[in-house]
Scaffold this motif. Structure first.
Motif, PDB file in Angstrom:
ATOM      1  N   TYR A  53      40.710  49.918  50.068  1.00 48.81           N
ATOM      2  CA  TYR A  53      40.759  48.937  48.995  1.00 48.81           C
ATOM      3  C   TYR A  53      40.461  47.556  49.587  1.00 48.81           C
ATOM      4  O   TYR A  53      40.841  47.261  50.731  1.00 48.81           O
ATOM      5  CB  TYR A  53      42.137  48.904  48.336  1.00 48.81           C
ATOM      6  CG  TYR A  53      42.377  50.031  47.359  1.00 48.81           C
ATOM      7  CD1 TYR A  53      42.123  49.876  46.003  1.00 48.81           C
ATOM      8  CD2 TYR A  53      42.857  51.256  47.807  1.00 48.81           C
ATOM      9  CE1 TYR A  53      42.345  50.911  45.105  1.00 48.81           C
ATOM     10  CE2 TYR A  53      43.077  52.303  46.916  1.00 48.81           C
ATOM     11  CZ  TYR A  53      42.820  52.127  45.571  1.00 48.81           C
ATOM     12  OH  TYR A  53      43.027  53.152  44.691  1.00 48.81           O
TER      13      TYR A  53
ATOM     14  N   VAL B  10      41.148  43.608  48.643  1.00 50.80           N
ATOM     15  CA  VAL B  10      41.891  42.713  47.751  1.00 50.80           C
ATOM     16  C   VAL B  10      41.499  41.272  48.067  1.00 50.80           C
ATOM     17  O   VAL B  10      41.752  40.771  49.169  1.00 50.80           O
ATOM     18  CB  VAL B  10      43.415  42.902  47.916  1.00 50.80           C
ATOM     19  CG1 VAL B  10      44.159  41.957  46.978  1.00 50.80           C
ATOM     20  CG2 VAL B  10      43.798  44.351  47.645  1.00 50.80           C
TER      21      VAL B  10
ATOM     22  N   GLU C 192      32.378  43.782  41.644  1.00 51.72           N
ATOM     23  CA  GLU C 192      33.137  44.040  40.425  1.00 51.72           C
ATOM     24  C   GLU C 192      33.051  45.488  39.952  1.00 51.72           C
ATOM     25  O   GLU C 192      33.946  45.979  39.261  1.00 51.72           O
ATOM     26  CB  GLU C 192      32.650  43.107  39.303  1.00 51.72           C
ATOM     27  CG  GLU C 192      32.755  41.625  39.609  1.00 51.72           C
ATOM     28  CD  GLU C 192      34.186  41.087  39.506  1.00 51.72           C
ATOM     29  OE1 GLU C 192      35.088  41.870  39.154  1.00 51.72           O
ATOM     30  OE2 GLU C 192      34.382  39.890  39.779  1.00 51.72           O
TER      31      GLU C 192
ATOM     32  N   LYS D 157      37.622  50.225  43.904  1.00 52.35           N
ATOM     33  CA  LYS D 157      38.594  49.821  44.921  1.00 52.35           C
ATOM     34  C   LYS D 157      38.633  48.314  45.139  1.00 52.35           C
ATOM     35  O   LYS D 157      39.216  47.847  46.115  1.00 52.35           O
ATOM     36  CB  LYS D 157      38.322  50.549  46.232  1.00 52.35           C
ATOM     37  CG  LYS D 157      38.629  52.044  46.145  1.00 52.35           C
ATOM     38  CD  LYS D 157      38.746  52.683  47.508  1.00 52.35           C
ATOM     39  CE  LYS D 157      39.300  54.099  47.406  1.00 52.35           C
ATOM     40  NZ  LYS D 157      39.502  54.715  48.733  1.00 52.35           N
ATOM     41  N   PHE D 158      38.055  47.563  44.231  1.00 48.27           N
ATOM     42  CA  PHE D 158      38.114  46.104  44.324  1.00 48.27           C
ATOM     43  C   PHE D 158      39.234  45.577  43.444  1.00 48.27           C
ATOM     44  O   PHE D 158      39.383  45.978  42.292  1.00 48.27           O
ATOM     45  CB  PHE D 158      36.780  45.495  43.878  1.00 48.27           C
ATOM     46  CG  PHE D 158      36.815  43.992  43.757  1.00 48.27           C
ATOM     47  CD1 PHE D 158      37.021  43.194  44.872  1.00 48.27           C
ATOM     48  CD2 PHE D 158      36.652  43.374  42.522  1.00 48.27           C
ATOM     49  CE1 PHE D 158      37.065  41.807  44.772  1.00 48.27           C
ATOM     50  CE2 PHE D 158      36.676  41.993  42.415  1.00 48.27           C
ATOM     51  CZ  PHE D 158      36.888  41.209  43.538  1.00 48.27           C
ATOM     52  N   ARG D 159      40.008  44.662  44.011  1.00 51.57           N
ATOM     53  CA  ARG D 159      41.051  43.983  43.257  1.00 51.57           C
ATOM     54  C   ARG D 159      41.023  42.498  43.601  1.00 51.57           C
ATOM     55  O   ARG D 159      40.629  42.104  44.705  1.00 51.57           O
ATOM     56  CB  ARG D 159      42.441  44.547  43.588  1.00 51.57           C
ATOM     57  CG  ARG D 159      42.632  46.017  43.241  1.00 51.57           C
ATOM     58  CD  ARG D 159      42.648  46.259  41.746  1.00 51.57           C
ATOM     59  NE  ARG D 159      43.023  47.629  41.420  1.00 51.57           N
ATOM     60  CZ  ARG D 159      42.187  48.665  41.412  1.00 51.57           C
ATOM     61  NH1 ARG D 159      40.914  48.485  41.735  1.00 51.57           N
ATOM     62  NH2 ARG D 159      42.626  49.875  41.093  1.00 51.57           N
ATOM     63  N   ARG D 160      41.472  41.679  42.674  1.00 50.31           N
ATOM     64  CA  ARG D 160      41.607  40.241  42.921  1.00 50.31           C
ATOM     65  C   ARG D 160      42.980  39.805  42.446  1.00 50.31           C
ATOM     66  O   ARG D 160      43.419  40.186  41.359  1.00 50.31           O
ATOM     67  CB  ARG D 160      40.519  39.445  42.197  1.00 50.31           C
ATOM     68  CG  ARG D 160      40.632  37.933  42.444  1.00 50.31           C
ATOM     69  CD  ARG D 160      39.611  37.136  41.654  1.00 50.31           C
ATOM     70  NE  ARG D 160      38.261  37.283  42.183  1.00 50.31           N
ATOM     71  CZ  ARG D 160      37.259  37.910  41.571  1.00 50.31           C
ATOM     72  NH1 ARG D 160      37.479  38.505  40.400  1.00 50.31           N
ATOM     73  NH2 ARG D 160      36.061  37.967  42.112  1.00 50.31           N
ATOM     74  N   ILE D 161      43.675  39.035  43.269  1.00 50.33           N
ATOM     75  CA  ILE D 161      44.966  38.478  42.879  1.00 50.33           C
ATOM     76  C   ILE D 161      44.901  36.961  43.032  1.00 50.33           C
ATOM     77  O   ILE D 161      44.134  36.441  43.847  1.00 50.33           O
ATOM     78  CB  ILE D 161      46.124  39.056  43.713  1.00 50.33           C
ATOM     79  CG1 ILE D 161      45.888  38.849  45.214  1.00 50.33           C
ATOM     80  CG2 ILE D 161      46.313  40.541  43.387  1.00 50.33           C
ATOM     81  CD1 ILE D 161      47.042  39.372  46.091  1.00 50.33           C
TER      82      ILE D 161
ATOM     83  N   GLU E 144      51.453  38.122  44.263  1.00 53.11           N
ATOM     84  CA  GLU E 144      51.135  39.265  43.408  1.00 53.11           C
ATOM     85  C   GLU E 144      50.857  40.542  44.203  1.00 53.11           C
ATOM     86  O   GLU E 144      50.651  41.607  43.609  1.00 53.11           O
ATOM     87  CB  GLU E 144      49.911  38.937  42.543  1.00 53.11           C
ATOM     88  CG  GLU E 144      50.102  37.742  41.628  1.00 53.11           C
ATOM     89  CD  GLU E 144      48.852  37.439  40.805  1.00 53.11           C
ATOM     90  OE1 GLU E 144      47.874  38.215  40.903  1.00 53.11           O
ATOM     91  OE2 GLU E 144      48.856  36.441  40.074  1.00 53.11           O
TER      92      GLU E 144
ATOM     93  N   LEU F 244      50.934  44.798  43.183  1.00 47.48           N
ATOM     94  CA  LEU F 244      49.660  45.503  43.204  1.00 47.48           C
ATOM     95  C   LEU F 244      49.765  46.779  44.027  1.00 47.48           C
ATOM     96  O   LEU F 244      49.316  47.855  43.604  1.00 47.48           O
ATOM     97  CB  LEU F 244      48.562  44.601  43.766  1.00 47.48           C
ATOM     98  CG  LEU F 244      47.208  45.284  44.027  1.00 47.48           C
ATOM     99  CD1 LEU F 244      46.612  45.808  42.723  1.00 47.48           C
ATOM    100  CD2 LEU F 244      46.251  44.311  44.699  1.00 47.48           C
TER     101      LEU F 244
ATOM    102  N   LEU G 292      49.338  50.681  42.711  1.00 48.14           N
ATOM    103  CA  LEU G 292      48.357  51.594  43.257  1.00 48.14           C
ATOM    104  C   LEU G 292      49.006  52.823  43.883  1.00 48.14           C
ATOM    105  O   LEU G 292      48.345  53.858  44.079  1.00 48.14           O
ATOM    106  CB  LEU G 292      47.506  50.877  44.320  1.00 48.14           C
ATOM    107  CG  LEU G 292      46.551  49.801  43.804  1.00 48.14           C
ATOM    108  CD1 LEU G 292      45.894  49.070  44.973  1.00 48.14           C
ATOM    109  CD2 LEU G 292      45.484  50.391  42.890  1.00 48.14           C
TER     110      LEU G 292
END
Length: 229
Positions: free
Chosen positions: A187, A189, A206, A210-214, A219, A223, A227
């Motif tokens: 992943y 992040v 995007e 497996k892409f995330r943004r916090i 946070e 997350l 997951l």
């Protein structure tokens, strides 16, 4: 929670780019009789891009690139005292105290003991070791990986060596922390920072599952828990 969670260091856990910006402003003042700030900035970035393969990332390579740029814009007529001032500016950067970013310590502490926590950073070995020692976070990490570049191959070797079911890389750079970690099967992040080195910009992946943004590190724990469900 069978996770390996990797944290970037510079501008993810503590401030870094601000010192490069401050030094670059000083550099522009030193060369103000020879080049406009915008032109000087372009030449310096060109030198950094050329030299990363030789010097790697970090303050020492940046200082050498400033000297090279000063020689270029003055047709090799830069005064010795200007070179001396550039060298001194580089030394001052190496001595800046470490200032943690908001929520950095809490984020690492909250996951320490519940997952394997690694610091995965690139740059000059001695400088990165100095910053980690001064950060007060060193005892929270199960592993420290200081690498010359962050590529999918490098992440793949790190993920495989630790052998966890899931891997995650947390950082401010899409180019170095997020995209190659996703390409290696983990992943990625993204934790945006207001200041990011020009050579670290990239489009966010995007479309990756497996892409995330916090918004910030406060946070991260939620997350990881989400997951893990």
């Amino acid at each position: 929670m069978d996770w390996l969670i990797g944290f970037d260091a510079d501008d993810t856990l503590w401030h870094n780019e601000r010192f490069f910006r401050m030094t670059q402003e000083h550099f522009a003042e030193l060369l103000s009789d020879h080049a406009e700030p915008g032109h000087l900035s372009e030449k310096l970035l060109e030198a950094e891009r050329r030299n990363i393969g030789r010097y790697g990332f970090g303050i020492k390579g940046f200082t050498l690139s400033m000297i090279e740029t000063a020689l270029e814009v003055t047709d090799r007529k830069v005064p010795g005292e200007v070179i001396a001032a550039i060298v001194e500016a580089g030394k001052e950067m190496l001595g800046h105290p470490i200032e943690l970013l908001p929520h950095a310590k809490d984020a690492v502490e909250s996951l320490s003991g519940r997952a394997e926590i690694a610091l995965i950073t690139k740059g000059d070995l001695l400088d990165q070791e100095r910053k980690l020692a001064q950060s007060g976070l060193g005892d929270l990490f199960d592993a420290v990986e200081i690498v010359s570049a962050k590529t999918p191959q490098v992440y793949g070797r790190i993920f495989a060596r630790h052998g966890r079911a899931q891997s995650m890389m947390v950082g401010n750079s899409l180019r170095s922390d997020v995209i190659p970690a996703i390409d290696a099967g983990g992943y990625g992040v993204h934790v945006p920072h207001d200041l990011t080195f020009a050579l670290e910009h990239a489009d966010a992946p995007e479309d990756s599952a497996k892409f995330r943004r916090i918004a910030d590190l406060s946070e991260l724990e939620q997350l990881v828990l989400a997951l893990s469900d």
